[in-house]
Design a protein around this motif. Structure first.
Motif, mmCIF file in Angstrom:
data_model
loop_
_atom_site.group_PDB
_atom_site.id
_atom_site.type_symbol
_atom_site.label_atom_id
_atom_site.label_comp_id
_atom_site.label_asym_id
_atom_site.label_seq_id
_atom_site.Cartn_x
_atom_site.Cartn_y
_atom_site.Cartn_z
ATOM 1 N N GLY A 71 80.766 52.066 -31.150
ATOM 2 C CA GLY A 71 80.433 52.828 -29.945
ATOM 3 C C GLY A 71 79.904 51.865 -28.903
ATOM 4 N N GLN A 170 73.463 56.907 -26.529
ATOM 5 C CA GLN A 170 74.409 57.061 -27.632
ATOM 6 C C GLN A 170 75.134 58.407 -27.582
ATOM 7 O OE1 GLN A 170 72.136 56.378 -31.209
ATOM 8 N NE2 GLN A 170 71.171 54.536 -30.373
ATOM 9 N N LYS A 173 78.815 58.073 -26.557
ATOM 10 C CA LYS A 173 79.614 57.046 -27.224
ATOM 11 C C LYS A 173 81.062 57.468 -27.438
ATOM 12 C CE LYS A 173 78.345 58.378 -31.984
ATOM 13 N NZ LYS A 173 77.743 57.922 -33.252
ATOM 14 N N LYS A 174 81.336 58.782 -27.554
ATOM 15 C CA LYS A 174 82.703 59.242 -27.793
ATOM 16 C C LYS A 174 83.373 59.812 -26.543
ATOM 17 C CE LYS A 174 82.180 60.275 -32.717
ATOM 18 N NZ LYS A 174 82.349 61.293 -33.790
ATOM 19 N N ILE A 175 82.608 59.892 -25.460
ATOM 20 C CA ILE A 175 83.140 60.477 -24.234
ATOM 21 C C ILE A 175 83.303 59.428 -23.140
ATOM 22 C CG2 ILE A 175 82.770 62.214 -22.435
ATOM 23 C CD1 ILE A 175 81.143 63.801 -24.453
ATOM 24 N N ARG A 221 87.319 63.907 -19.367
ATOM 25 C CA ARG A 221 86.090 63.262 -19.859
ATOM 26 C C ARG A 221 85.056 63.133 -18.746
ATOM 27 N NH1 ARG A 221 86.288 58.388 -20.927
ATOM 28 N NH2 ARG A 221 88.431 57.759 -20.492
ATOM 29 N N SER A 225 81.453 64.935 -19.257
ATOM 30 C CA SER A 225 80.268 64.074 -19.369
ATOM 31 C C SER A 225 79.159 64.474 -18.403
ATOM 32 C CB SER A 225 80.648 62.606 -19.122
ATOM 33 O OG SER A 225 81.067 62.406 -17.777
ATOM 34 N N ARG A 290 83.442 69.845 -25.831
ATOM 35 C CA ARG A 290 83.466 68.385 -25.857
ATOM 36 C C ARG A 290 84.889 67.887 -26.091
ATOM 37 N NH1 ARG A 290 79.668 69.448 -23.665
ATOM 38 N NH2 ARG A 290 77.479 69.034 -24.143
ATOM 39 N N ASN A 292 86.322 64.319 -27.286
ATOM 40 C CA ASN A 292 85.986 62.989 -27.746
ATOM 41 C C ASN A 292 87.198 62.061 -27.665
ATOM 42 O OD1 ASN A 292 83.378 63.823 -28.329
ATOM 43 N ND2 ASN A 292 83.907 64.445 -30.405
ATOM 44 N N GLU A 293 87.083 61.044 -26.850
ATOM 45 C CA GLU A 293 88.164 60.093 -26.663
ATOM 46 C C GLU A 293 88.032 58.894 -27.588
ATOM 47 O OE1 GLU A 293 91.627 58.569 -24.570
ATOM 48 O OE2 GLU A 293 90.634 60.517 -24.482
ATOM 49 N N TYR A 294 86.801 58.463 -27.786
ATOM 50 C CA TYR A 294 86.548 57.223 -28.530
ATOM 51 C C TYR A 294 86.056 57.548 -29.945
ATOM 52 C CZ TYR A 294 86.546 55.583 -23.729
ATOM 53 O OH TYR A 294 86.875 55.353 -22.423
ATOM 54 N N ILE A 295 86.614 56.870 -30.933
ATOM 55 C CA ILE A 295 86.175 57.075 -32.320
ATOM 56 C C ILE A 295 85.929 55.734 -32.972
ATOM 57 C CG2 ILE A 295 87.354 59.276 -32.600
ATOM 58 C CD1 ILE A 295 89.653 57.810 -33.947
#
Length: 295
Positions: A71, A170, A173-175, A221, A225, A290, A292-295
């Motif tokens: 992240g 944090q 972190k996924k957005i 996103r 956000s 939500r 979530n783009e990032y994993i």
């Protein structure tokens, strides 16, 4: 020579990162450089041989570390911890997919001497020829006061960053958007941020982003956000009112660009899609949706 720290976070070694690092060589003409490079990965991928190929001179101190918690906020916070221990007056933030223009540092120093401002930011211009990517680029008047910056282009006083005791959230972190919240928080604490249109960084082309689906996801996103960012800044109740107003404002922008679409078909089409998407997802983000783009 005074010292300046350069903060860059990356996921793994890639050609664009090496080009980015190579573009800051001219910084050594006026400063001793503390290069703080944090890799957000399970193991290091950059070797001594890679650094040797960059052929940095002896005025460059390299702090290369690993952040295993995946992240980007984790990596950025590790970079801040390293920054706190380094001796420097100023700090630069860059993303690993950008190239710094040759006169960037000179331009930033000139503006800083005149204004004595805490933080200076500027434009990032994409090398992509896709029009919808150009639509996303920020534009502001030269020397205008702005309320946030992105980590792709920042020149700041170290004490303005470190003494505020603010961390990258944090929760994003996924957005995405932890850098926006970080600098909004600094601005809220009274740190002035101004725009330098002459300090340009160039974003390398990324084929994964050169499709309309990515453009939509980026704006989704951005909208989602908003409730997280404003909740962190002002609490959920106030954030809800802000997001309702923002959603309405974005919808008015959509109506404007849609109603004038024939005046500039290409630009106004993408602008109308951008603001409609942001309006919708800023509003529904209030209710906990939500993406979530990032994993």
């Amino acid at each position: 020579m005074k010292s300046i720290s350069v903060l860059i976070c990356t996921r793994k070694k890639n050609l664009n990162l090496m080009k980015c690092l190579n573009s800051i060589k001219h910084f050594t003409d006026k400063f001793k450089i503390n290069l703080i490079l944090i890799e957000n990965n399970f193991q290091k991928t950059i070797t001594k041989y890679d650094f040797d190929k960059l052929n940095f001179n002896k005025s460059v101190n390299i702090y290369y570390d690993l952040e295993k918690k995946i992240g980007i906020p984790f990596a950025r916070n590790r970079a801040l911890r390293v920054l706190k221990k380094t001796n420097c007056e100023f700090v630069c933030f860059f993303d690993d997919d950008c190239e710094v223009s040759k006169d960037w540092l000179e331009s930033m120093i000139k503006i800083q001497k005149v204004s004595n401002v805490d933080i200076i930011t500027g434009p990032q211009i994409s090398k992509s020829k896709k029009f919808f990517i150009k639509v996303l680029e920020r534009e502001n008047k030269h020397l205008a006061q702005v309320n946030w910056a992105a980590t792709n282009n920042v020149f700041a006083k170290k004490k303005a960053i470190i003494n505020s005791n603010i961390k990258f959230s944090q929760k994003l972190k996924k957005i995405g958007g932890s850098d926006q919240l970080f600098f909004l928080s600094l601005n809220k604490k009274g740190k002035k941020i101004i725009w330098n249109e002459n300090a340009i960084v160039t974003e390398f082309r990324d084929k994964k982003r050169e499709n309309f689906r990515w453009f939509l996801r980026r704006n989704i996103r951005y909208g989602i956000s908003s409730i997280i960012i404003y909740s962190e800044l002002y609490g959920f109740v106030n954030a809800t009112f802000i997001c309702i107003i923002k959603s309405f404002s974005e919808f008015l922008k959509f109506l404007f660009y849609f109603s004038t679409i024939l005046l500039n078909l290409k630009l106004n089409f993408f602008k109308s899609i951008q603001f409609l998407t942001r309006s919708i997802f800023t509003f529904i983000g209030i209710f906990g949706f939500r993406f979530n783009e990032y994993i």
